[in-house]
Scaffold this active site. Structure first.
Site, mmCIF file in Angstrom:
data_model
loop_
_atom_site.group_PDB
_atom_site.id
_atom_site.type_symbol
_atom_site.label_atom_id
_atom_site.label_comp_id
_atom_site.label_asym_id
_atom_site.label_seq_id
_atom_site.Cartn_x
_atom_site.Cartn_y
_atom_site.Cartn_z
ATOM 1 N N ALA A 250 0.799 -1.234 0.000
ATOM 2 C CA ALA A 250 0.000 0.000 0.000
ATOM 3 C C ALA A 250 0.827 1.277 0.000
ATOM 4 O O ALA A 250 0.253 2.370 0.068
ATOM 5 C CB ALA A 250 -1.000 0.047 1.154
ATOM 6 N N ALA A 251 2.145 1.187 -0.133
ATOM 7 C CA ALA A 251 2.949 2.411 -0.184
ATOM 8 C C ALA A 251 2.574 3.251 -1.401
ATOM 9 O O ALA A 251 2.378 4.473 -1.297
ATOM 10 C CB ALA A 251 4.431 2.068 -0.214
ATOM 11 N N GLY A 252 2.486 2.611 -2.566
ATOM 12 C CA GLY A 252 2.107 3.337 -3.775
ATOM 13 C C GLY A 252 0.689 3.865 -3.722
ATOM 14 O O GLY A 252 0.406 4.971 -4.211
ATOM 15 N N ASP A 253 -0.219 3.093 -3.132
ATOM 16 C CA ASP A 253 -1.608 3.536 -3.011
ATOM 17 C C ASP A 253 -1.713 4.722 -2.069
ATOM 18 O O ASP A 253 -2.473 5.669 -2.316
ATOM 19 C CB ASP A 253 -2.484 2.392 -2.512
ATOM 20 C CG ASP A 253 -2.526 1.224 -3.480
ATOM 21 O OD1 ASP A 253 -2.376 1.459 -4.695
ATOM 22 O OD2 ASP A 253 -2.708 0.086 -3.015
#
Length: 309
Positions: A250-253
């Site tokens: 979820a880093a990119g999200d």
């Protein structure tokens, strides 16, 4: 307050903690197991909402416990779930995440109801798009539906943000022409352009290739290094905040959701919004799980090294 509408996926994640990825035919013992909300669309919506954007969601869940769980989770994040419908034919999407001791992950996804989102769902959700400053979509839902949503968004003056993940090659060229801002990582950028991203000159070349396909602006995220951005008039590289990563899920999200909460509709504050999004992502990777790790605005601003864009 910024208004964000997200067309996207809703999953329940099962996180399997292991020392390293298994080799073919190998059996490994797990060191832990957790269940948490996920899905690229839902993650991005929660990131936007926790950063204080007015957030609405267009999606689909199953008539099952996971669907009820995710409805409650999104509603608890103060997201408008009016346009989340329920399927009687498929189960809510699921993801199975192999997480190693270095914080890196490999993910297996069962799309479930995410693949049942139809153009008719977009037609029913037009009021949610009308009210938005930004419409965000990813590639975990049908491309034909995303194309219809972007066509409508542009017809009513809404800025479109495309996260081309997971990477695909069979894109309708019209989709990129309808995209104001595209946000791939280095792998997705290479899939779209054929240019391997290894340094800033290759980032610039890949960004130029995407601009030439019709998008208005490009951000290429490169993990712990940061993010490169380019428009028709400016470009630059914004370094990431240095932290010890526990789980990169979820880093990119988080980056995209947080970014959308700060952006101006004309993208004029792109660099400062990227810094804000980098900070939010740096907090996400220090905790386990997708949605449980996404920070609130107060956490992003807590130490004073970043301000609202």
């Amino acid at each position: 307050m910024t208004h964000v509408t997200i067309l996207g996926s809703i999953n329940v994640d099962t996180i399997l903690q292991i020392s390293r990825l298994p080799k073919p035919g190998e059996t490994l013992a797990m060191s832990g197991k957790q269940v948490a909300g996920g899905g690229k669309g839902a993650n991005q919506a929660i990131a936007a909402a926790r950063a204080k954007a007015e957030t609405a969601f267009i999606g689909k869940v199953g008539d099952d416990p996971n669907g009820k769980l995710m409805r409650r989770a999104l509603e608890a994040a103060q997201i408008d779930i009016t346009q989340i419908s329920t399927s009687n034919y498929a189960d809510t999407g699921e993801a199975f995440i192999l997480l190693d001791d270095e914080g890196q992950n490999s993910i297996l996804v069962d799309g479930g109801t995410n693949q049942e989102i139809k153009i008719a769902d977009i037609e029913r959700a037009q009021a949610s798009i009308d009210a938005a400053d930004f419409l965000i979509a990813q590639f975990e839902t049908p491309l034909t539906t995303t194309l219809a949503a972007f066509r409508y968004a542009k017809s009513v003056g809404v800025t479109t943000i495309l996260n081309p993940a997971p990477a695909k090659t069979d894109l309708d060229p019209e989709l990129l022409k309808l995209t104001d801002l595209i946000v791939p990582n280095e792998t997705e950028s290479e899939t779209l352009t054929g240019i391997k991203v290894t340094d800033e000159p290759s980032m610039q070349a890949a960004a130029h290739a995407l601009l030439n396909q019709g998008v208005k602006a490009v951000i290429i995220t490169v993990g712990a290094k940061g993010a490169y951005y380019q428009t028709k008039t400016e470009q630059g590289f914004i370094k990431a905040f240095k932290v010890d990563a526990v789980d990169t899920t979820a880093a990119g999200d988080t980056f995209i959701g947080a970014l959308s909460s700060q952006l101006q509709g004309d993208l004029s504050n792109l660099a400062s919004a990227i810094r804000f999004a980098n900070k939010a992502s740096s907090l996400t990777v220090q905790k386990l799980g997708a949605q449980p790790s996404i920070p609130h605005l107060s956490e992003i601003l807590a130490d004073g090294d970043i301000q609202k864009a």
